[in-house]
Design a protein around this motif. Structure first.
Motif, PDB file in Angstrom:
ATOM      1  N   GLU A   1      11.838  16.033   0.170  1.00  0.00           N
ATOM      2  CA  GLU A   1      10.360  17.208   0.461  1.00  0.00           C
ATOM      3  C   GLU A   1       9.486  16.858   1.444  1.00  0.00           C
ATOM      4  O   GLU A   1       9.008  17.676   2.511  1.00  0.00           O
ATOM      5  CB  GLU A   1      10.382  18.146  -0.806  1.00  0.00           C
ATOM      6  N   ALA A   2       8.128  16.291   0.705  1.00  0.00           N
ATOM      7  CA  ALA A   2       6.891  16.075   1.702  1.00  0.00           C
ATOM      8  C   ALA A   2       7.342  15.023   2.626  1.00  0.00           C
ATOM      9  O   ALA A   2       7.121  15.807   3.668  1.00  0.00           O
ATOM     10  CB  ALA A   2       6.478  14.714   0.459  1.00  0.00           C
ATOM     11  N   LEU A   3       8.410  14.449   3.388  1.00  0.00           N
ATOM     12  CA  LEU A   3       8.615  14.260   5.022  1.00  0.00           C
ATOM     13  C   LEU A   3       9.454  15.505   5.368  1.00  0.00           C
ATOM     14  O   LEU A   3       9.187  15.563   6.500  1.00  0.00           O
ATOM     15  CB  LEU A   3       9.524  13.340   4.387  1.00  0.00           C
ATOM     16  N   SER A   4       9.599  16.086   4.846  1.00  0.00           N
ATOM     17  CA  SER A   4      10.216  17.445   5.363  1.00  0.00           C
ATOM     18  C   SER A   4       9.687  18.764   5.555  1.00  0.00           C
ATOM     19  O   SER A   4       8.814  18.483   6.912  1.00  0.00           O
ATOM     20  CB  SER A   4      11.014  18.097   4.848  1.00  0.00           C
ATOM     21  N   PHE A   5       8.143  18.156   4.867  1.00  0.00           N
ATOM     22  CA  PHE A   5       7.060  19.417   5.254  1.00  0.00           C
ATOM     23  C   PHE A   5       6.140  18.450   6.861  1.00  0.00           C
ATOM     24  O   PHE A   5       5.685  18.990   7.397  1.00  0.00           O
ATOM     25  CB  PHE A   5       5.898  19.606   3.930  1.00  0.00           C
TER      26      PHE A   5
ATOM     27  N   GLN B   1      16.795   2.799  13.466  1.00  0.00           N
ATOM     28  CA  GLN B   1      17.504   3.458  12.850  1.00  0.00           C
ATOM     29  C   GLN B   1      16.873   2.336  11.325  1.00  0.00           C
ATOM     30  O   GLN B   1      16.391   3.196  10.336  1.00  0.00           O
ATOM     31  CB  GLN B   1      19.379   3.272  12.091  1.00  0.00           C
ATOM     32  N   GLU B   2      16.448   1.647  11.846  1.00  0.00           N
ATOM     33  CA  GLU B   2      16.181   0.857  10.685  1.00  0.00           C
ATOM     34  C   GLU B   2      14.805   1.487  10.451  1.00  0.00           C
ATOM     35  O   GLU B   2      14.042   1.431   8.988  1.00  0.00           O
ATOM     36  CB  GLU B   2      15.333  -0.488  10.331  1.00  0.00           C
ATOM     37  N   GLN B   3      14.051   1.467  11.251  1.00  0.00           N
ATOM     38  CA  GLN B   3      12.194   2.260  10.857  1.00  0.00           C
ATOM     39  C   GLN B   3      12.690   3.956  10.105  1.00  0.00           C
ATOM     40  O   GLN B   3      12.033   3.781   9.521  1.00  0.00           O
ATOM     41  CB  GLN B   3      11.352   2.320  12.406  1.00  0.00           C
ATOM     42  N   VAL B   4      13.636   4.756  11.012  1.00  0.00           N
ATOM     43  CA  VAL B   4      13.603   5.667  10.462  1.00  0.00           C
ATOM     44  C   VAL B   4      14.047   5.695   8.574  1.00  0.00           C
ATOM     45  O   VAL B   4      13.848   5.765   7.414  1.00  0.00           O
ATOM     46  CB  VAL B   4      14.769   6.333  11.506  1.00  0.00           C
ATOM     47  N   ASP B   5      14.986   4.752   8.507  1.00  0.00           N
ATOM     48  CA  ASP B   5      15.317   4.475   6.943  1.00  0.00           C
ATOM     49  C   ASP B   5      13.720   4.134   5.859  1.00  0.00           C
ATOM     50  O   ASP B   5      13.575   4.490   5.348  1.00  0.00           O
ATOM     51  CB  ASP B   5      16.021   3.604   6.776  1.00  0.00           C
ATOM     52  N   GLU B   6      13.209   3.126   6.465  1.00  0.00           N
ATOM     53  CA  GLU B   6      11.921   3.003   5.743  1.00  0.00           C
ATOM     54  C   GLU B   6      11.004   3.616   5.457  1.00  0.00           C
ATOM     55  O   GLU B   6      10.036   4.030   4.791  1.00  0.00           O
ATOM     56  CB  GLU B   6      11.269   1.034   7.027  1.00  0.00           C
ATOM     57  N   ALA B   7      10.705   4.395   6.915  1.00  0.00           N
ATOM     58  CA  ALA B   7       9.820   5.686   6.337  1.00  0.00           C
ATOM     59  C   ALA B   7      10.329   6.775   5.353  1.00  0.00           C
ATOM     60  O   ALA B   7       9.662   7.591   4.970  1.00  0.00           O
ATOM     61  CB  ALA B   7       9.345   6.418   8.028  1.00  0.00           C
ATOM     62  N   ALA B   8      11.904   6.456   5.778  1.00  0.00           N
ATOM     63  CA  ALA B   8      12.039   7.598   4.862  1.00  0.00           C
ATOM     64  C   ALA B   8      11.918   8.214   3.732  1.00  0.00           C
ATOM     65  O   ALA B   8      12.252   8.308   2.545  1.00  0.00           O
ATOM     66  CB  ALA B   8      13.756   7.931   4.758  1.00  0.00           C
ATOM     67  N   GLY B   9      11.915   6.206   3.158  1.00  0.00           N
ATOM     68  CA  GLY B   9      11.737   5.967   1.801  1.00  0.00           C
ATOM     69  C   GLY B   9      10.022   6.093   0.633  1.00  0.00           C
ATOM     70  O   GLY B   9      10.052   5.817   0.222  1.00  0.00           O
ATOM     71  N   TRP B  10       9.231   6.050   1.730  1.00  0.00           N
ATOM     72  CA  TRP B  10       7.712   6.418   1.618  1.00  0.00           C
ATOM     73  C   TRP B  10       7.543   7.246   0.685  1.00  0.00           C
ATOM     74  O   TRP B  10       6.131   7.035  -0.263  1.00  0.00           O
ATOM     75  CB  TRP B  10       7.092   5.861   2.718  1.00  0.00           C
TER      76      TRP B  10
ATOM     77  N   ARG C   1       0.874  -1.485   0.058  1.00  0.00           N
ATOM     78  CA  ARG C   1       0.488   0.017   0.457  1.00  0.00           C
ATOM     79  C   ARG C   1       0.822   0.842   0.072  1.00  0.00           C
ATOM     80  O   ARG C   1       2.288   1.503  -0.034  1.00  0.00           O
ATOM     81  CB  ARG C   1      -0.870   0.206   1.144  1.00  0.00           C
ATOM     82  N   THR C   2       0.446   2.642  -0.344  1.00  0.00           N
ATOM     83  CA  THR C   2       0.986   3.693  -0.423  1.00  0.00           C
ATOM     84  C   THR C   2       0.598   4.664   0.870  1.00  0.00           C
ATOM     85  O   THR C   2      -0.348   3.954   1.354  1.00  0.00           O
ATOM     86  CB  THR C   2       0.960   4.098  -1.398  1.00  0.00           C
ATOM     87  N   HIS C   3       2.098   4.517   1.282  1.00  0.00           N
ATOM     88  CA  HIS C   3       2.103   5.605   2.652  1.00  0.00           C
ATOM     89  C   HIS C   3       1.645   7.395   2.318  1.00  0.00           C
ATOM     90  O   HIS C   3       2.397   7.848   1.162  1.00  0.00           O
ATOM     91  CB  HIS C   3       2.781   5.756   2.913  1.00  0.00           C
ATOM     92  N   ASN C   4       0.706   8.531   2.707  1.00  0.00           N
ATOM     93  CA  ASN C   4       0.880   9.514   3.197  1.00  0.00           C
ATOM     94  C   ASN C   4       1.413  10.349   3.783  1.00  0.00           C
ATOM     95  O   ASN C   4       2.521   9.365   4.860  1.00  0.00           O
ATOM     96  CB  ASN C   4      -0.395   9.956   3.140  1.00  0.00           C
ATOM     97  N   LEU C   5       2.289  11.454   3.521  1.00  0.00           N
ATOM     98  CA  LEU C   5       3.553  12.038   3.995  1.00  0.00           C
ATOM     99  C   LEU C   5       2.918  12.383   5.648  1.00  0.00           C
ATOM    100  O   LEU C   5       4.495  12.124   6.670  1.00  0.00           O
ATOM    101  CB  LEU C   5       3.791  13.570   3.077  1.00  0.00           C
ATOM    102  N   PHE C   6       1.835  12.249   6.017  1.00  0.00           N
ATOM    103  CA  PHE C   6       1.942  12.607   7.592  1.00  0.00           C
ATOM    104  C   PHE C   6       2.404  11.054   7.999  1.00  0.00           C
ATOM    105  O   PHE C   6       2.719  11.721   9.582  1.00  0.00           O
ATOM    106  CB  PHE C   6       0.424  13.131   7.532  1.00  0.00           C
TER     107      PHE C   6
END
Length: 98
Positions: free
Chosen positions: A60-64, A47-56, A27-32
């Motif tokens: 720019e969207a993650l920063s917002f 760190q593993e979960q950080v990397d996974e979420a950063a790839g979703w 499934r796709t993940h939204n930025l929030f």
């Protein structure tokens, strides 16, 4: 005899690949959602979960999303403490009151 063993092993490997593919999160993940997982993983030093979420989502969207999450968290905490958002933000960052 070896042909049967080879066929059995090939079937087993195919079934394992199919099983692994069906377990992937497609499934796709939204930025929030990405921001929430990213920030909570950073807080837990995962760190593993950080990397996974950063790839979703895009960086720019993650920063917002992280910025929006920070704003909402400061507002909620300010209401809870009955203080101004600026006071709460400065307190969280360890900056003396202006």
């Amino acid at each position: 005899m070896w042909a049967r063993v080879r066929k059995s092993c090939a079937r087993l490997l195919r079934s394992l690949r199919v099983e692994a593919d069906t377990r992937k999160d497609t499934r796709t993940h939204n930025l929030f959602e990405a921001a929430a997982v990213y920030v909570s993983a950073r807080a837990e030093d995962d760190q593993e979960q950080v990397d996974e979420a950063a790839g979703w989502v895009s960086p720019e969207a993650l920063s917002f999303g992280v910025s929006e999450l920070a704003c909402r968290a400061v507002i909620a905490l300010a209401r809870e403490r009955d203080e101004s958002p600026q006071t709460v933000a400065r307190d969280l960052l360890g900056i003396p009151a202006a």
